[in-house]
Enzyme design. Structure first.
Site, PDB file in Angstrom:
ATOM      1  N   MET A 273      40.661  41.154  41.130  1.00 42.28           N
ATOM      2  CA  MET A 273      40.901  41.828  42.399  1.00 42.28           C
ATOM      3  C   MET A 273      41.582  40.914  43.398  1.00 42.28           C
ATOM      4  O   MET A 273      42.490  41.321  44.135  1.00 42.28           O
ATOM      5  CB  MET A 273      39.556  42.310  42.970  1.00 42.28           C
ATOM      6  CG  MET A 273      39.677  43.114  44.235  1.00 42.28           C
ATOM      7  SD  MET A 273      40.511  44.671  43.930  1.00 42.28           S
ATOM      8  CE  MET A 273      40.804  45.180  45.610  1.00 42.28           C
ATOM      9  N   GLU A 274      41.160  39.664  43.462  1.00 42.68           N
ATOM     10  CA  GLU A 274      41.666  38.738  44.467  1.00 42.68           C
ATOM     11  C   GLU A 274      43.116  38.323  44.208  1.00 42.68           C
ATOM     12  O   GLU A 274      43.919  38.236  45.133  1.00 42.68           O
ATOM     13  CB  GLU A 274      40.783  37.494  44.532  1.00 42.68           C
ATOM     14  CG  GLU A 274      39.407  37.737  45.135  1.00 42.68           C
ATOM     15  CD  GLU A 274      39.467  37.993  46.629  1.00 42.68           C
ATOM     16  OE1 GLU A 274      40.477  37.625  47.265  1.00 42.68           O
ATOM     17  OE2 GLU A 274      38.496  38.551  47.178  1.00 42.68           O
TER      18      GLU A 274
END
Length: 372
Positions: A273-274
């Site tokens: 996600m990051e």
């Protein structure tokens, strides 16, 4: 001013509509022409390679002998006008990119050589918006292979480049994904064909596009020049470094999470996600690498492991993110709150609750976790 046309001695309306098929007189479609002083229908017809009858039928002209300056007539497009209109329509519509697991908006923007701001605007998103595998992202302004913008881009030298020595199993497409560039750019920089077979030991030039430069604004917040300058320095360093591939990053995350007692699937989801498991990712806030750790977070993580962690090193970066997840998990009441703390800050979550974007972030992380 009244403009005279040829005497309407011959029947015009009924015979023309009966005998003229306007679509056949406009093979490239129709456009609008504004009548100017001195224009006549036969002159306009000759200029646009059609007939007076076709113009009368198309524009429902009741008195063909009378047209006036300022009147707007539908006339056939030329081939050049049609081509230009098609290009404009294609550019306006854009191409559609289907999001794959691990992709980010910044990565998609870099892939198509468009700015992140324009990509977000085209899709009515903010820089904090979350995207998911299967989402359809409209990309406007990405040049096609034959467009002048693409040719100009192809002719521009990359801002910087690095050398990669081919190893067993390397492919151009794999290297393009690894270094966040394109097969064509690597081929041009290395002076080989995009269909070339690679040889172990072969030296390739990997371009680092200016499209990857760090902006000074994120989510509508403009960061201090000192923070942005530090982020750009880190970005420049990482652009020239060899970093692990996504498959290598995945393996490191799993290994590190198990060593520190953290659920590997959770750590994988956060890293995906990051940054999309991209060690070269740097934000304007100077959040660095796979786990997008800011310097103060790195200091905290270093204190947790008892040694100085280098956030520019992928293994140390992943270690920082993993031990932060472990510490958050021990202090939070559940996994969801720990994940919210990674995004918003645990103290803020405990005091104010999760903000709306934090809730969406947590929801996405938990969904990704289930797929890892």
């Amino acid at each position: 001013m009244v403009v005279a046309a040829p005497p309407p001695a011959t029947p015009v309306l009924e015979p023309v509509t009966a005998l003229v098929a306007p679509s056949r007189t406009a093979p490239h479609g129709w456009t609008t022409y504004t009548v100017r002083d001195g224009d006549t229908l036969d002159g306009i017809a000759a200029r646009h390679r059609t007939t007076v009858g076709a113009l009368v039928a198309r524009n429902h002209v009741r008195t063909p002998g009378l047209i006036h300056p300022g009147d707007r007539l539908s006339v056939p497009r030329t081939a050049a006008q049609a081509a230009q209109a098609a290009k404009a329509k294609a550019a306006a519509a854009g191409r559609v990119h289907v999001v794959r697991d691990g992709e980010t908006m910044s990565g998609i923007a870099a892939r198509y050589r468009v700015s992140l701001a324009s990509l977000l605007k085209a899709n009515h998103l903010s820089s904090r918006s979350l995207i998911h595998p299967g989402d359809r992202i409209t990309v406007r302004g990405a040049g096609s292979a034959g467009s002048s913008s693409a040719k100009a881009a192809a002719g521009r030298p990359a801002a910087t480049s690095r050398t990669h020595t081919v190893r067993s199993g390397d492919t151009l497409s794999g290297l393009a994904a690894r270094y966040d560039t394109t097969v064509g750019d690597i081929a041009r920089a290395s002076r080989i064909s995009s269909g070339s077979l690679l040889r172990v030991g072969q030296k390739l030039r990997i371009p680092v596009s200016a499209a990857h430069a760090v902006s000074d604004t994120f989510n509508g917040v403009k960061y201090p020049s000192s923070v942005v300058a530090a982020a750009r320095r880190n970005h420049a360093i990482l652009a020239k470094r060899s970093v692990p591939s996504r498959s290598e990053v995945r393996a490191i995350i799993v290994q590190t999470a198990r060593r520190h007692g953290v659920d590997p699937r959770l750590a994988l989801a956060v890293g995906s996600m990051e940054s999309g498991w991209n060690q070269r990712a740097v934000s304007p806030a100077n959040a660095v690498g796979v786990m997008q750790v800011i310097p103060s977070g790195g200091d905290w993580a270093s204190s947790l492991v008892g040694r100085r962690l280098d956030l520019l090193d992928a293994r140390d970066n992943i270690t920082a993110g993993v031990v932060m997840l472990r510490a958050l998990g021990r202090s939070a009441k559940n996994t969801e709150q720990a994940v919210g703390g990674y995004y918003q800050g645990l103290a803020s979550v405990q005091k104010h609750g999760m903000y709306s974007d934090t809730k969406q972030y947590v929801k996405t992380i938990m969904r990704l976790r289930a797929t890892m």
